[in-house]
Write an enzyme that holds these catalytic residues in place. Sequence first.
Site, short mmCIF file in Angstrom:
data_model
loop_
_atom_site.label_atom_id
_atom_site.label_comp_id
_atom_site.label_asym_id
_atom_site.label_seq_id
_atom_site.Cartn_x
_atom_site.Cartn_y
_atom_site.Cartn_z
CG ASP A 100 41.02 47.58 28.87
OD1 ASP A 100 41.00 49.04 28.51
OD2 ASP A 100 41.39 46.68 28.37
CG ASP B 165 45.73 50.09 23.44
OD1 ASP B 165 46.12 49.95 24.56
OD2 ASP B 165 44.35 49.81 23.38
C1 GLA Z 1 42.93 47.82 24.84
C2 GLA Z 1 42.16 48.89 25.16
C3 GLA Z 1 40.85 49.18 24.94
C4 GLA Z 1 40.53 48.79 23.61
C5 GLA Z 1 41.16 47.62 22.95
C6 GLA Z 1 41.12 47.41 21.69
O1 GLA Z 1 42.23 46.64 25.77
O2 GLA Z 1 42.46 49.45 26.81
O3 GLA Z 1 40.25 50.22 25.68
O4 GLA Z 1 40.95 50.22 22.92
O5 GLA Z 1 42.35 47.49 23.40
O6 GLA Z 1 41.65 46.28 21.11
#
Ligand code: GLA
Length: 729
Positions: free
Chosen positions: A547, A477
Amino acid sequence: MIRFDAQENAFYLDNGRITYCFGVVKEGYLECRYFGRHIRRCQGSARPSYFDRGFCSNPDPQDKRFSLDTLPQEYPGMNQGDFRSPAYVIQTDDGRRVTRFLYQGYEIFQGKPPLPGLPATYVEHSQEAQTLVVHLADAHTRAQIHLYYTIFQDYDAICRHVEVVNDGSHPLWLERLMAMSMDLPRGTYDLLTLSGSHLMEKVVSRRPLTADTVVLDSCRGASSPQQTPCVILTDPQTNEHQGQVWGVNFVYSGDFQGVVQTSQYGDVRVQMGLNPLTFGWNLEPGQRFVSPECVLVYSSAGLNGMSHTFHRLYTQRLCRGPWRDRVRPILLNSWEAFTFSIDEGKCISLAKQAAELGMELFVLDDGWFKNRVDDRRALGDWVADPVKFPHGLGSLAQGVRDAGVDFGIWFEPEMVSYDSDLYRSHPDWVIRSPFYDPVLSRSQLVLDLSNPAVCDYLVQAVSAVLEETQASYVKWDMNRHITDLGSAWLSTGQQRELSHRYMLGLYQVLDQLNQRFPQVLFEGCSSGGGRFDAGMLHYMPQTWASDNTDAVCRLQIQAGTSLLFPPVTMGCHVSAVPNHQTGRVTSLQTRFAAALGGNLGYEMDIRTLTPEEQEEVKGQIHTYKALRETVQHGTFYRLLDPQQHNDGGWNIVSQDGNTVVCCQYRILADPLRRTTVVHLQGLDPEATYRRQSDGVCFGGDELMYAGLSDQPVRQDFVHVLSVFEKVAE
Ligand code: GLA
């Protein structure tokens, strides 16, 4: 595929379907002549007229018709009479920015060389492609620019990048460097871009080009959800299935600039390269700088035609490693169900339940490392939290596998929290200015990946966890953009190099991890699809597309993403309702129907499903497994655009042509219950296809030319999934 025609002084790149042609004029300048559908020769039937125009400067005083300001060029400079956007700007150590790079010669060879330290398309056998290098040189500085062009036998794409070599005795400063520049002739074009934001990535925007300069860029330290490093030009009448398309996509994940400039005479300059706002590079005598590469696709078969070339090229010759050709596992991710309050007990019970429902991989998302109770702390300290995981991660991973699914884990390696042991021991490892408090985002700072010690730490920290857990999957990420560009590691003169050096550091870390853990499937993520780009695909063959897991929004996001990237590259999950981002309630069926257009996963507390819902999920997984080979490795066609209609739809044809999966979506119910017909694509018109659900047979011609109707019902957010098998002759 590549030849130099000495009579015409022209280079031809041609694979029998596309032709790219440019010539050398006045013994020094490169003139763009043609990029389009295959033609046998390009002798100037469409050449623009040149005459002595006002304000035009003339490099050849004897020929007032010749001006760089009107010449369609391959790699234009600055300060020489072309006042349009330059492809490069190089400053000499006397502070001037006057250079004159002229054509010197060329080389043609089989295959395609790798780009050192950078993601790039590749060949497996040298016969797959040919490469042309055109040499330009500047007599005063003795610097050279090498323009690279590769054409593939099997893909209708040209890859371009440039190299600058300082063969002189004084340092040079690269101020602007595009990977490609191209001038298309005057005409009527539409410009398509993929813009967006966090939670709404890759929204297609289309507008006619009339005048002026359109600049697309990112200076965020990532390709970004706001813009995608791609420029798509089409004829005004081009649609999904027909018409001309020129698509340019940058194989890079950091700051970029794309330029689409309609000149005063109506021709259109297209450029893509490093963003000059955050790029600069010292080139000492003897040094060489290699730009990232750009992929240029031409299609005369509409937007789907362009997408097919990107999809095939990227999945077959950009993605790498054993996962490139494998089907991808159906996963359960812990994030939307538990966010930071995850622990060993929850993981094991989720893994058991996941295995029972037929899933194949459990992914432990954020929240697993020491002190990570919320997003304000602990990034950088990649050791398990002893309270949440008292028996350690190795034992947890084994427990997950014993439950019947593989184990995967989340990292955000490029980041560090103020409140972390890593920051306390290495405050100089972050990107910041020494003179101001750094600007925080999600309470975190970005590590300085231009510093090799930081990169080494990341490789070692991630490797330790992967070795301990034997994880088969990593979600990588990146949840903030870069501010305060400053490095304690780089010298004063190198500070402007930080943005690109950051990317080089990241690519090197990813390359090392790929090599150390070839069996690990890496999935990219940047708060969703914030770094869903071709550069990342070289190291991670899939990306979490957004997301935003709302099924209706996902239709649009996935359709936009599919312009460049196929379903197998997109992570798509079924999540709980009301949806976390929109509050919308859609049925489990609809959520599945949206997620099946990519790599299926679930992101909810599946332990709370009712027995009926459990059965439904089992059925979905069973269905997906049966369709997975087709969905992930077939040819994908967009049929209806959910951004413009109340309906969406696509079909995918398996590699062997025997299976066709078609999904039609109706967003809001229509009180008149009118039928929507989609015209399937890519079928054999002579063949017969049996619909699995009821055994009814249709001709391929009927499904394509008459189409397939949906069954309108009095309900919002519905879909029809149809699977057809070709009937043996
Ligand atoms: C980001 C990712 C999510 C999750 C969060 C965790 O927003 O896109 O899918 O992994 O971080 O903090």
